[in-house]
Design an enzyme around this catalytic site. Structure first.
Site, PDB file in Angstrom:
ATOM      1  CG  HIS A 238      -0.270  -0.044   2.382  1.00  0.00           C
ATOM      2  ND1 HIS A 238       0.063   1.232   3.129  1.00  0.00           N
ATOM      3  CD2 HIS A 238       0.292  -0.841   3.363  1.00  0.00           C
ATOM      4  CE1 HIS A 238       0.998   0.823   3.990  1.00  0.00           C
ATOM      5  NE2 HIS A 238       0.960  -0.626   4.440  1.00  0.00           N
TER       6      HIS A 238
ATOM      7  CD  GLN B  16       0.614   2.190   8.834  1.00  0.00           C
ATOM      8  OE1 GLN B  16      -0.170   3.159   8.381  1.00  0.00           O
ATOM      9  NE2 GLN B  16       1.377   1.529   8.336  1.00  0.00           N
TER      10      GLN B  16
ATOM     11  NE  ARG C 175      -1.703  -0.056   6.632  1.00  0.00           N
ATOM     12  CZ  ARG C 175      -2.052  -0.606   7.777  1.00  0.00           C
ATOM     13  NH1 ARG C 175      -3.292  -0.045   8.295  1.00  0.00           N
ATOM     14  NH2 ARG C 175      -1.604  -1.751   8.512  1.00  0.00           N
TER      15      ARG C 175
ATOM     16  CD  GLU D 193       1.971  -6.032   8.101  1.00  0.00           C
ATOM     17  OE1 GLU D 193       2.288  -7.161   7.972  1.00  0.00           O
ATOM     18  OE2 GLU D 193       2.544  -4.879   7.625  1.00  0.00           O
TER      19      GLU D 193
ATOM     20  CG  HIS E 207      -0.906  -4.619   5.123  1.00  0.00           C
ATOM     21  ND1 HIS E 207      -1.468  -3.294   5.066  1.00  0.00           N
ATOM     22  CD2 HIS E 207      -2.073  -5.397   4.833  1.00  0.00           C
ATOM     23  CE1 HIS E 207      -2.547  -3.090   5.065  1.00  0.00           C
ATOM     24  NE2 HIS E 207      -3.104  -4.449   4.946  1.00  0.00           N
TER      25      HIS E 207
END
Length: 190
Positions: free
Chosen positions: A12, A24, A61, A85, A141
């Site tokens: 992303h 994140q 994202r 993720e 991710h």
């Protein structure tokens, strides 16, 4: 195992937390203006790859990156939970990364999704993604690359930039193992 067919993977675009080097994990942080621009720069590069489907993480994202990349392609986008993720638990919003190496080797880290569970989830997500009409573009991710390397028997630890495009080429009679080729905005000269 992962089906032995080639595929492309895009990390992303940038978020404010990426820019600040904050973890994140599963926190649903949106793209920032730079991330949107990165996806826009990559978009024309994807036109000639012959993609037939896109599989993406449902986190915003990755979702937004996939939507931007799909503007010229007009393909179905399949949002798969298995492509999210890994859960970094108490490390969300921190810069702490010193535990990555031992975690990827299987060491338990309190509050963090285990690497074994993460790799299993990614394997299921990739099986679902690669069952789509191909060639398939995966949008997810950076941590997924580590899980994929593990599942493919490769050394673990490739770090890729936001909107890097990774081509995963399966084993062949002339090349016995999986191969990764990474291209990004530096490579494209953008």
């Amino acid at each position: 195992m992962i089906p032995t067919i080639p595929f492309h993977f895009v990390r992303h675009g940038e978020t404010d937390w990426n820019k600040a080097r904050l973890m994140q994990g599963r926190r649903d942080i949106p793209l920032n203006a730079t991330g949107e621009a990165q996806a826009e720069r990559l978009r024309p590069y994807l036109k000639d790859h012959g993609f037939r489907s896109i599989a993406a993480s449902p986190l915003s994202r990755a979702r937004r990156t996939a939507e931007i990349l799909n503007r010229d392609l007009g393909l179905p986008i399949h949002f798969l939970d298995g492509l999210q993720e890994f859960d970094v638990g108490p490390y969300e919003g921190t810069e702490a990364r010193e535990w990555f190496g031992t975690w990827r080797q299987g060491e338990f880290v309190t509050g963090v999704e285990s690497f074994a569970d993460f790799a299993t989830r990614v394997r299921h997500g990739m099986q679902e993604a690669l069952a789509l009409e191909g060639p398939v573009l995966i949008v997810a991710h950076g941590g997924l690359v580590w899980a994929l390397e593990h599942l493919m028997g490769l050394p673990i630890g490739t770090d890729i930039h936001n909107t890097a495009l990774v081509h995963f080429q399966p084993p062949s009679p002339t090349a016995p193992g999986w191969r990764l080729t990474v291209t990004d905005d530096v490579t494209w000269g953008l």
